[in-house]
Write a protein that holds these residues in place. Structure first.
Motif, PDB file in Angstrom:
ATOM      1  N   GLY A 243       0.786  -1.229   0.000  1.00 19.07           N
ATOM      2  CA  GLY A 243       0.000   0.000   0.000  1.00 19.07           C
ATOM      3  C   GLY A 243       0.812   1.270   0.000  1.00 19.07           C
ATOM      4  N   LEU A 244       2.098   1.191   0.338  1.00 15.59           N
ATOM      5  CA  LEU A 244       2.923   2.405   0.358  1.00 15.59           C
ATOM      6  C   LEU A 244       2.976   3.069  -1.009  1.00 15.59           C
ATOM      7  CD1 LEU A 244       5.943   1.520   2.677  1.00 15.59           C
ATOM      8  CD2 LEU A 244       4.579   3.609   2.793  1.00 15.59           C
ATOM      9  N   VAL A 245       3.127   2.266  -2.043  1.00 16.65           N
ATOM     10  CA  VAL A 245       3.241   2.838  -3.383  1.00 16.65           C
ATOM     11  C   VAL A 245       1.954   3.539  -3.794  1.00 16.65           C
ATOM     12  CG1 VAL A 245       2.511   0.744  -4.626  1.00 16.65           C
ATOM     13  CG2 VAL A 245       4.083   2.365  -5.717  1.00 16.65           C
ATOM     14  N   GLU A 246       0.806   3.088  -3.268  1.00 18.43           N
ATOM     15  CA  GLU A 246      -0.461   3.727  -3.589  1.00 18.43           C
ATOM     16  C   GLU A 246      -0.520   5.139  -3.003  1.00 18.43           C
ATOM     17  OE1 GLU A 246      -2.399   2.406  -5.621  1.00 18.43           O
ATOM     18  OE2 GLU A 246      -1.916   0.259  -5.575  1.00 18.43           O
ATOM     19  N   VAL A 247       0.092   5.342  -1.840  1.00 21.23           N
ATOM     20  CA  VAL A 247       0.125   6.679  -1.250  1.00 21.23           C
ATOM     21  C   VAL A 247       0.943   7.617  -2.132  1.00 21.23           C
ATOM     22  CG1 VAL A 247       0.800   8.032   0.763  1.00 21.23           C
ATOM     23  CG2 VAL A 247      -0.160   5.746   1.062  1.00 21.23           C
ATOM     24  N   MET A 248       2.079   7.144  -2.620  1.00 21.00           N
ATOM     25  CA  MET A 248       2.903   7.974  -3.495  1.00 21.00           C
ATOM     26  C   MET A 248       2.159   8.328  -4.778  1.00 21.00           C
ATOM     27  SD  MET A 248       5.627   9.618  -4.085  1.00 21.00           S
ATOM     28  CE  MET A 248       6.892   9.171  -2.899  1.00 21.00           C
ATOM     29  N   ARG A 249       1.316   7.414  -5.263  1.00 23.89           N
ATOM     30  CA  ARG A 249       0.555   7.687  -6.491  1.00 23.89           C
ATOM     31  C   ARG A 249      -0.426   8.850  -6.303  1.00 23.89           C
ATOM     32  NH1 ARG A 249      -2.603   3.144 -10.067  1.00 23.89           N
ATOM     33  NH2 ARG A 249      -3.366   2.442  -8.026  1.00 23.89           N
ATOM     34  N   ARG A 250      -0.800   9.140  -5.060  1.00 24.70           N
ATOM     35  CA  ARG A 250      -1.763  10.207  -4.803  1.00 24.70           C
ATOM     36  C   ARG A 250      -1.146  11.607  -4.894  1.00 24.70           C
ATOM     37  NH1 ARG A 250      -6.510   8.351  -2.339  1.00 24.70           N
ATOM     38  NH2 ARG A 250      -6.875  10.405  -1.459  1.00 24.70           N
ATOM     39  N   LEU A 251       0.174  11.693  -4.956  1.00 24.28           N
ATOM     40  CA  LEU A 251       0.826  12.997  -5.060  1.00 24.28           C
ATOM     41  C   LEU A 251       0.503  13.624  -6.420  1.00 24.28           C
ATOM     42  CD1 LEU A 251       2.710  14.742  -3.298  1.00 24.28           C
ATOM     43  CD2 LEU A 251       4.632  13.739  -4.521  1.00 24.28           C
ATOM     44  N   LYS A 252       0.086  14.868  -6.415  1.00 26.90           N
ATOM     45  CA  LYS A 252      -0.451  15.492  -7.625  1.00 26.90           C
ATOM     46  C   LYS A 252       0.527  15.449  -8.793  1.00 26.90           C
ATOM     47  CE  LYS A 252      -3.143  19.088  -7.356  1.00 26.90           C
ATOM     48  NZ  LYS A 252      -3.689  20.470  -7.191  1.00 26.90           N
ATOM     49  N   SER A 253       1.819  15.687  -8.547  1.00 29.88           N
ATOM     50  CA  SER A 253       2.779  15.784  -9.654  1.00 29.88           C
ATOM     51  C   SER A 253       3.238  14.423 -10.171  1.00 29.88           C
ATOM     52  CB  SER A 253       4.012  16.578  -9.209  1.00 29.88           C
ATOM     53  OG  SER A 253       4.733  15.862  -8.208  1.00 29.88           O
ATOM     54  N   ALA A 257       4.641   6.182  -9.652  1.00 32.40           N
ATOM     55  CA  ALA A 257       4.898   5.967  -8.224  1.00 32.40           C
ATOM     56  C   ALA A 257       5.644   4.649  -8.072  1.00 32.40           C
ATOM     57  CB  ALA A 257       3.592   5.933  -7.447  1.00 32.40           C
ATOM     58  N   VAL A 258       6.689   4.649  -7.260  1.00 35.28           N
ATOM     59  CA  VAL A 258       7.568   3.487  -7.156  1.00 35.28           C
ATOM     60  C   VAL A 258       7.873   3.201  -5.687  1.00 35.28           C
ATOM     61  CG1 VAL A 258       9.778   2.483  -7.867  1.00 35.28           C
ATOM     62  CG2 VAL A 258       8.668   4.203  -9.319  1.00 35.28           C
ATOM     63  N   SER A 259       7.855   1.938  -5.322  1.00 38.69           N
ATOM     64  CA  SER A 259       8.478   1.524  -4.063  1.00 38.69           C
ATOM     65  C   SER A 259       9.538   0.497  -4.399  1.00 38.69           C
ATOM     66  CB  SER A 259       7.457   0.945  -3.086  1.00 38.69           C
ATOM     67  OG  SER A 259       7.058  -0.352  -3.467  1.00 38.69           O
ATOM     68  N   VAL A 270      10.634  -4.302  -6.852  1.00 31.51           N
ATOM     69  CA  VAL A 270      10.115  -3.035  -7.365  1.00 31.51           C
ATOM     70  C   VAL A 270       8.612  -3.146  -7.583  1.00 31.51           C
ATOM     71  CG1 VAL A 270      10.232  -1.356  -9.258  1.00 31.51           C
ATOM     72  CG2 VAL A 270      12.310  -2.591  -8.544  1.00 31.51           C
ATOM     73  N   SER A 271       7.863  -2.167  -7.071  1.00 31.29           N
ATOM     74  CA  SER A 271       6.435  -2.054  -7.353  1.00 31.29           C
ATOM     75  C   SER A 271       6.193  -0.676  -7.935  1.00 31.29           C
ATOM     76  CB  SER A 271       5.600  -2.236  -6.086  1.00 31.29           C
ATOM     77  OG  SER A 271       5.724  -3.540  -5.571  1.00 31.29           O
ATOM     78  N   MET A 272       5.423  -0.607  -9.028  1.00 30.11           N
ATOM     79  CA  MET A 272       5.162   0.664  -9.699  1.00 30.11           C
ATOM     80  C   MET A 272       3.673   0.827  -9.958  1.00 30.11           C
ATOM     81  SD  MET A 272       8.303   0.936 -12.439  1.00 30.11           S
ATOM     82  CE  MET A 272       8.159  -0.761 -12.996  1.00 30.11           C
ATOM     83  N   ARG A 273       3.207   2.068  -9.847  1.00 25.89           N
ATOM     84  CA  ARG A 273       1.816   2.391 -10.111  1.00 25.89           C
ATOM     85  C   ARG A 273       1.744   3.672 -10.941  1.00 25.89           C
ATOM     86  NH1 ARG A 273       1.913  -1.922  -8.185  1.00 25.89           N
ATOM     87  NH2 ARG A 273       0.642  -2.799  -6.486  1.00 25.89           N
ATOM     88  N   SER A 274       0.657   3.798 -11.702  1.00 26.72           N
ATOM     89  CA  SER A 274       0.438   4.998 -12.500  1.00 26.72           C
ATOM     90  C   SER A 274      -1.063   5.175 -12.690  1.00 26.72           C
ATOM     91  CB  SER A 274       1.147   4.886 -13.858  1.00 26.72           C
ATOM     92  OG  SER A 274       0.577   3.835 -14.638  1.00 26.72           O
TER      93      SER A 274
END
Length: 339
Positions: A243-253, A257-259, A270-274
């Motif tokens: 779930g950490l990477v999902e929080v980073m994905r919420r950042l507007k810019s 998002a990567v953990s 590596v986990s990535m979201r977009s």
């Protein structure tokens, strides 16, 4: 149904002594789907063994299982193996991988780039979760999605659709959720169990990891780093990283998002979201991994610094980002983030 699904149904009806397993360190889809398969087998009067290297994950220990998952096969020799949510046999725990006989393996997955390591490979990247695929098996077997079986399928679905908020949510997905709710699942009770599963160790880990997050390429690539020392110092485990990477994905810019998490064997997970058309599966492919357009990952040999630079390099190329050095100075950008 597809011909391969009919063959899988035939195996379930006519064979016995099944090994059931998802990928190592199972998430909600892998674990929920495995438990759902165990409920199907139990209702059919079959013998089975569900393997997870650490037993039931603490995050999902509330999910009712027809027979507790085992952390050892203890000489169990399966007639058939049912492998769930794993794009390759290398993603499995070693004990499961060693027990596999490809000619008697059912591979059910929804990831792009699956290596088709089984005799029966049902791989459909259009499916939002493996849980929805298990529901189709239940329909084919005329087994209703009631009680604990329905809850296991529902867990798998909400885990991989972000509670039906991601782009992979289809009308059929919501119709299946409605079917399970009509058959007795209470979403409020489910969410109370699903959401109230955190530990103080997870809070400490998240506080540290988010506090030291790094932005690259003008804030368009956000990276969270988790090394083994952080896990030891906070008392957290690998499941607490979910779930950490999902929080980073919420950042507007942030567009990627990567953990990145250091493992014990000299590799980095590596986990990535977009969102939208930003395809992180293409980035993962450069790293030897795979996944979906907006959710992908890989396991890469090397240091965290090296892997982070690779991600920034390939991520900036895939998204055509302006990042002159292909890997910005983490210290300077981190300082800007905290300012």
């Amino acid at each position: 149904m597809q011909p391969v699904v009919d063959k899988i149904l035939h195996v379930l009806r006519t064979e016995d002594d099944f090994l059931v397993a998802g990928h190592a360190t199972p998430d909600g889809d892998a674990y929920g789907s495995a438990v759902a398969v165990c409920h199907l087998l139990s209702r059919m009067g079959k013998q089975f063994r569900h393997y997870t290297s650490a037993g039931a994950p603490d995050t999902f220990d509330w999910l009712v299982h027809p027979e507790a998952p085992r952390s050892s096969l203890q000489g169990f020799i399966p007639s058939w193996s049912i492998i769930l949510d794993s794009s390759d046999s290398d993603r499995l725990d070693p004990e499961v991988r060693d027990a596999l006989v490809p000619e008697r393996t059912v591979n059910i997955d929804h990831h792009l780039g699956n290596s088709l390591f089984g005799a029966l490979n049902w791989v459909d990247a259009s499916e939002p979760s493996v849980g929805t695929m298990i529901a189709k098996l239940a329909h084919g077997l005329d087994i209703p999605l009631t009680g604990d079986l329905g809850e296991a399928v529902y867990l798998a679905m909400v885990s991989d659709t972000g509670h039906f908020s991601y782009g992979n949510t289809r009308p059929e997905t919501l119709e299946l959720a409605a079917e399970i709710i009509r058959l007795g699942l209470n979403p409020g009770d489910f969410n109370a169990k699903f959401e109230k599963s955190w530990t103080p160790q997870r809070i400490r880990l998240w506080s540290h990891a988010l506090g030291s997050a790094v932005l690259h390429c003008g804030g368009q690539i956000g990276v969270i780093r988790i090394n083994r020392d952080i896990l030891r110092n906070t008392g957290a485990d690998d499941h607490d990283c979910d779930g950490l990477v999902e929080v980073m994905r919420r950042l507007k810019s942030v567009r990627i998002a990567v953990s990145i998490r250091e493992t014990d064997n000299g590799h980095v997970k590596v986990s990535m979201r977009s969102h939208g058309n930003d395809n992180v599966q293409l980035v993962a492919k450069h790293l030897g991994g795979g996944g979906h357009k907006n959710a992908a990952g890989a396991t890469v040999a090397g240091t965290m610094d090296d892997v982070e630079q690779l991600i920034v390099h390939h991520g900036s190329e895939v998204l055509n980002l302006t990042c002159p050095d292909k890997a910005c100075d983490p210290a300077s950008e981190q300082a800007q983030t905290k300012a």
